[in-house]
Scaffold this motif. Structure first.
Motif: not given
Lengths: 112, 114
Positions: A6-21
């Motif tokens: 799995q990547t990433p191992k750690f992630q900090v997002l702001k409310t409303g941001q998008s990301m893919t694990l």
């Protein structure tokens, strides 16, 4: 043996941001899964893919989308992150019905 | 409503003694049960499983017992060792359900004291 990566191992997002694990397995397994782990709740199934080309909702799918890119890869997308999605996310895979699932090391996601 | 429940969030046991972890389920369609072990910052790892056609399965120090009429299973660890300190999850699956989906309990944290 890599197993489930799995990547990433750690992630900090702001409310409303998008990301893919991202998740990949090298065991030639047919089925793949995304779970989230919250204190006292155990692991809850978000989405699963019984075989390449198919995806289905699990227990807690709201706010997430998935893509089974090929037999090896199964990604989880948060389109608009919310603080309630702060959790540890685990990807898993299994060979066929009734065999145990193998888990990745997890992604710790914090949404602020 | 949780279909798989582990009512004891934690358990402390002396090294060398028996650890007994319990799990209850409500869905009568469940017919395959697993125990997973999880260390901090790692993914869960498979420990032992049992099919509903059996009432006991043993693997070294680990034994799982299944009581279908009571919808209850338990994991016995004998003798307990400090390396067994971890969180243990009970999981259940229904054979006829597509995708081999596992439903997990909330986990029991085991501490084995030297």
């Amino acid at each position: 043996n890599a197993g489930v990566t799995q990547t990433p191992k750690f992630q900090v997002l702001k409310t409303g941001q998008s990301m893919t694990l991202q998740c990949a397995q090298d065991m030639n397994h047919n089925s793949m899964y995304w779970y989230r782990q919250d204190p006292g709740m155990g692991l809850r199934l978000i989405y699963y893919s019984a075989s390449e080309g198919t995806t289905d909702k699990g227990e807690v799918p709201n706010g997430y989308n998935v893509s089974r890119l090929n037999k090896r890869e199964f990604s989880l997308r948060l389109e608009s992150a919310a603080p309630s999605q702060t959790s540890v996310y685990f990807c898993a895979s299994s060979r066929q019905e009734l065999t145990e699932a193998f888990f990745g090391q997890g992604t710790r996601l914090t949404v602020v | 409503d949780q279909q798989v429940k582990q009512n004891s969030p934690s358990l402390s046991v002396q090294e060398g003694r028996i650890s007994i972890l319990n799990c209850d389920y409500t869905n009568s369609m469940f017919d395959y049960f697993l125990w997973y072990k999880k260390y901090p910052a790692e993914g869960p790892t498979f420990l032992i499983s049992i099919s509903s056609i059996k009432d006991k399965n043993e693997d070294g120090r680990f034994t799982v017992f299944l009581n279908k009429s009571a919808k209850h299973l338990s994991l016995h660890i004998v003798p307990s060792q400090p390396g067994d300190s971890a969180v243990y999850f009970c999981a259940a699956s229904a054979i006829k359900a597509a995708g081999n989906k596992l439903t997990f309990g909330g986990g029991t944290r085991v501490l084995v004291k030297p």
